[in-house]
Design a protein around this motif. Sequence first.
Motif, PDB file in Angstrom:
ATOM      1  N   TRP A  66     -30.871  -1.981  22.312  1.00  0.00           N
ATOM      2  CA  TRP A  66     -30.603  -0.879  23.237  1.00  0.00           C
ATOM      3  C   TRP A  66     -30.996  -0.553  24.410  1.00  0.00           C
ATOM      4  O   TRP A  66     -30.713   0.038  25.419  1.00  0.00           O
ATOM      5  CB  TRP A  66     -30.351   0.512  22.365  1.00  0.00           C
ATOM      6  CG  TRP A  66     -28.808   0.505  21.625  1.00  0.00           C
ATOM      7  CD1 TRP A  66     -28.683   0.044  20.400  1.00  0.00           C
ATOM      8  CD2 TRP A  66     -27.677   0.979  21.972  1.00  0.00           C
ATOM      9  NE1 TRP A  66     -27.293   0.360  19.955  1.00  0.00           N
ATOM     10  CE2 TRP A  66     -26.768   0.717  21.029  1.00  0.00           C
ATOM     11  CE3 TRP A  66     -27.261   1.545  23.400  1.00  0.00           C
ATOM     12  CZ2 TRP A  66     -25.491   1.497  21.488  1.00  0.00           C
ATOM     13  CZ3 TRP A  66     -25.984   1.809  23.509  1.00  0.00           C
ATOM     14  CH2 TRP A  66     -24.887   1.876  22.523  1.00  0.00           C
ATOM     15  N   GLY A  67     -32.153  -1.129  24.611  1.00  0.00           N
ATOM     16  CA  GLY A  67     -33.104  -1.047  25.888  1.00  0.00           C
ATOM     17  C   GLY A  67     -32.314  -1.857  26.961  1.00  0.00           C
ATOM     18  O   GLY A  67     -32.781  -1.482  28.011  1.00  0.00           O
ATOM     19  N   ASN A 117     -34.029   4.236  26.179  1.00  0.00           N
ATOM     20  CA  ASN A 117     -35.413   3.405  26.556  1.00  0.00           C
ATOM     21  C   ASN A 117     -36.130   4.082  27.467  1.00  0.00           C
ATOM     22  O   ASN A 117     -35.877   4.962  28.410  1.00  0.00           O
ATOM     23  CB  ASN A 117     -34.805   2.398  27.248  1.00  0.00           C
ATOM     24  CG  ASN A 117     -35.891   1.253  27.669  1.00  0.00           C
ATOM     25  OD1 ASN A 117     -36.554   1.447  28.685  1.00  0.00           O
ATOM     26  ND2 ASN A 117     -35.944  -0.067  27.129  1.00  0.00           N
ATOM     27  N   ASP A 118     -37.463   4.262  27.155  1.00  0.00           N
ATOM     28  CA  ASP A 118     -38.661   5.132  27.929  1.00  0.00           C
ATOM     29  C   ASP A 118     -39.493   3.918  28.823  1.00  0.00           C
ATOM     30  O   ASP A 118     -40.069   4.438  29.560  1.00  0.00           O
ATOM     31  CB  ASP A 118     -39.367   5.806  27.273  1.00  0.00           C
ATOM     32  CG  ASP A 118     -39.814   5.406  25.959  1.00  0.00           C
ATOM     33  OD1 ASP A 118     -41.156   4.788  26.152  1.00  0.00           O
ATOM     34  OD2 ASP A 118     -39.398   5.234  24.658  1.00  0.00           O
ATOM     35  N   ASP A 119     -39.703   2.737  28.225  1.00  0.00           N
ATOM     36  CA  ASP A 119     -40.694   2.075  29.160  1.00  0.00           C
ATOM     37  C   ASP A 119     -40.161   1.029  30.141  1.00  0.00           C
ATOM     38  O   ASP A 119     -40.677   1.207  31.071  1.00  0.00           O
ATOM     39  CB  ASP A 119     -41.394   1.268  27.850  1.00  0.00           C
ATOM     40  CG  ASP A 119     -40.754   0.653  26.880  1.00  0.00           C
ATOM     41  OD1 ASP A 119     -39.603   0.312  27.083  1.00  0.00           O
ATOM     42  OD2 ASP A 119     -41.259   0.171  25.654  1.00  0.00           O
ATOM     43  N   THR A 120     -39.209   0.227  29.617  1.00  0.00           N
ATOM     44  CA  THR A 120     -38.514  -0.700  30.880  1.00  0.00           C
ATOM     45  C   THR A 120     -37.951   0.133  31.743  1.00  0.00           C
ATOM     46  O   THR A 120     -38.118   0.058  33.020  1.00  0.00           O
ATOM     47  CB  THR A 120     -37.619  -1.681  30.170  1.00  0.00           C
ATOM     48  OG1 THR A 120     -38.401  -2.502  29.243  1.00  0.00           O
ATOM     49  CG2 THR A 120     -37.104  -2.627  31.084  1.00  0.00           C
ATOM     50  N   VAL A 122     -36.306   7.927  19.952  1.00  0.00           N
ATOM     51  CA  VAL A 122     -37.222   7.260  20.980  1.00  0.00           C
ATOM     52  C   VAL A 122     -38.159   8.066  21.514  1.00  0.00           C
ATOM     53  O   VAL A 122     -37.577   9.411  21.402  1.00  0.00           O
ATOM     54  CB  VAL A 122     -36.230   6.700  21.989  1.00  0.00           C
ATOM     55  CG1 VAL A 122     -35.469   5.419  21.511  1.00  0.00           C
ATOM     56  CG2 VAL A 122     -35.373   7.695  22.659  1.00  0.00           C
ATOM     57  N   THR A 178     -30.920  -0.258  30.285  1.00  0.00           N
ATOM     58  CA  THR A 178     -31.507  -0.309  31.505  1.00  0.00           C
ATOM     59  C   THR A 178     -30.826  -0.942  32.696  1.00  0.00           C
ATOM     60  O   THR A 178     -30.820  -0.641  33.758  1.00  0.00           O
ATOM     61  CB  THR A 178     -32.909  -0.810  31.427  1.00  0.00           C
ATOM     62  OG1 THR A 178     -33.642  -0.162  30.379  1.00  0.00           O
ATOM     63  CG2 THR A 178     -33.886  -0.786  32.867  1.00  0.00           C
ATOM     64  N   ARG A 210     -33.250  -0.969  17.958  1.00  0.00           N
ATOM     65  CA  ARG A 210     -33.406   0.054  18.950  1.00  0.00           C
ATOM     66  C   ARG A 210     -34.089  -0.780  20.339  1.00  0.00           C
ATOM     67  O   ARG A 210     -33.463   0.030  21.233  1.00  0.00           O
ATOM     68  CB  ARG A 210     -34.504   0.956  18.529  1.00  0.00           C
ATOM     69  CG  ARG A 210     -34.787   2.127  19.309  1.00  0.00           C
ATOM     70  CD  ARG A 210     -35.853   3.069  18.829  1.00  0.00           C
ATOM     71  NE  ARG A 210     -37.262   2.267  19.163  1.00  0.00           N
ATOM     72  CZ  ARG A 210     -38.150   2.019  18.087  1.00  0.00           C
ATOM     73  NH1 ARG A 210     -37.755   2.340  16.727  1.00  0.00           N
ATOM     74  NH2 ARG A 210     -39.231   1.519  18.295  1.00  0.00           N
ATOM     75  N   TRP A 211     -34.558  -1.907  20.214  1.00  0.00           N
ATOM     76  CA  TRP A 211     -35.258  -2.318  21.505  1.00  0.00           C
ATOM     77  C   TRP A 211     -33.884  -3.141  22.220  1.00  0.00           C
ATOM     78  O   TRP A 211     -34.103  -3.256  23.242  1.00  0.00           O
ATOM     79  CB  TRP A 211     -36.192  -3.661  21.045  1.00  0.00           C
ATOM     80  CG  TRP A 211     -37.707  -3.106  20.802  1.00  0.00           C
ATOM     81  CD1 TRP A 211     -37.860  -1.602  20.335  1.00  0.00           C
ATOM     82  CD2 TRP A 211     -38.795  -3.610  20.474  1.00  0.00           C
ATOM     83  NE1 TRP A 211     -39.183  -1.636  20.221  1.00  0.00           N
ATOM     84  CE2 TRP A 211     -39.878  -2.636  20.048  1.00  0.00           C
ATOM     85  CE3 TRP A 211     -39.224  -5.150  20.678  1.00  0.00           C
ATOM     86  CZ2 TRP A 211     -40.841  -2.987  19.946  1.00  0.00           C
ATOM     87  CZ3 TRP A 211     -40.409  -5.645  20.495  1.00  0.00           C
ATOM     88  CH2 TRP A 211     -41.401  -4.462  19.972  1.00  0.00           C
TER      89      TRP A 211
END
Length: 537
Positions: A381-382, A329-332, A193, A385, A378-379
Amino acid sequence: MEQNTKTIKNIYKPKDRDGGFPAGMPYYKKRIYEMIPGLFVWVLLLLPLIFAIFKWEEALVIYIAYLVTYWAYRTVKFVVGGYIGVRRMKRDISTNWMKKIKEVNEARFNELRYVYLCPVYSESLDILIPSFESWANSDVGAKKIDVVMAMEESKKDLQIENFKKLKEKFGNKFGSMQYYIHPAGIPGEIAGVKGANINWAARHFVKDLEKKGKDIGNYLLATCDSDQRVHPKYLSAITYKYLTVPNPDLGYYASAVHTFNNNIWNVPSIIRTQSNMLTLVILHLWVLTKNLKVPFSRESINVRETFSSYVVNLKTLKDIEYWDPEIPNDDTAFFWNTMVRSKGLAKSYEVYIPTYNDAVENETYFKSHVSFYKQQYRWGWGIFTLPISMAALSQDKENFPAHRKFALLKTMFEYLWFLTVVFVLTFGLSIMGWVNPGFQYTGFAYNLPRLLSYVFTAIMLSNIAVVIYRRQITPVPKGWKWWRHLLDFLETYLIAFNMLTFSFIPYIQAMTEMMFGRGRFKRNFYVTEKVKIKEKR
């Protein structure tokens, strides 16, 4: 800038976090929080089976009726939000933002600079050059933009060579161009990521600016994927918003029109349908669900999460301790981290100037679908958050009393619930009939499917509006035959298939894996390749 990886410790992360959780939190509490998303989803998925085992036919019928009503409600919101969003897009594109900036605060604009933070892995120049060109054509002036390429050590030879060629082509246009190499193998960091990569580059870029005596509060940083191309008015529209909102440094700024127009007509139908639907979903959410009313209170909380690309003041980024390289995760997660650290004061602001991104594409149609599944996994696993946000909020009772926590977390749990709706609507009655054969002879078993078919037929008519909106955001290629226009309309119905496959299975897989043990916590993810289909269509 290269580093000796043998001497690096994991100091480039938030000081008060350990694996995303508040530092010092007991292991058993972390495990409880990690299990919550998976348990919640699996209970919802198993509800038809539970109702069938206990022969609660009426309960299942009532629940399905509620889901249908909710689906119809969401459809109406989707259509209305899309209509308003498309109109706002046309309005914003036709606006002279530079003129408006000079009218409100030209002096502050003259102080501002921009940072284009571009994370790269194995991208070739045919991906990077169009992106750089779009930023160079920004109407704020490319000389006000400093380019920062965030490279991974494993691909540094390729990307350093790419950087040299890009600097030769664009070096006299941008204010500056530099790169930072993120070392491999830093303890605790998640691989696959971009969070760890941009975290490393941003921290070192800020240090370099401060050494030069620069005021980092005068920099607006834009982070996005390397394939993203922006409309020339993107930065000026965001700058105007930044100059006109209260407490601008407590906000982040993003486009509400996140398209995949770069290659949308080259990718397989399933991927195209999902990408186009995602564009419209993001658009209508910005229009209609940016603020959430807090129960038992007159206040509302801004809950529109970051997705993929956004702009934030560099000083604010430093104050919230950048991105956490130890989470998948880097965005949410950026939004929720900002919300927690700002004591709930963070705001999200949108512009309706489009950005243009790549849909998932690989060398062959088969590989494209494999890459798409891995991206969605991968999403999935977001959702990590959620547990880390619950853990952080649980330790702040002064700024986040119970009713405010409920309002904030409601959005995530509603997302998890919505993930199960199509599955229950599709298989709920069948499960009841298989487990409880007597149900097949009830009036419910005969009348409910007929009623559902009528309702869903009416709901499916919304696809007409979806196609109209989508074509205004993503124009179809010229010269299409009549049958290709018909296929384009029929492709919209693939969204139901996606919601039982690519938008469902990888997410359930991710949450189930997270539920079953921190010892097997996912540390490495697939980096979505930026390549083109080579086989003939």
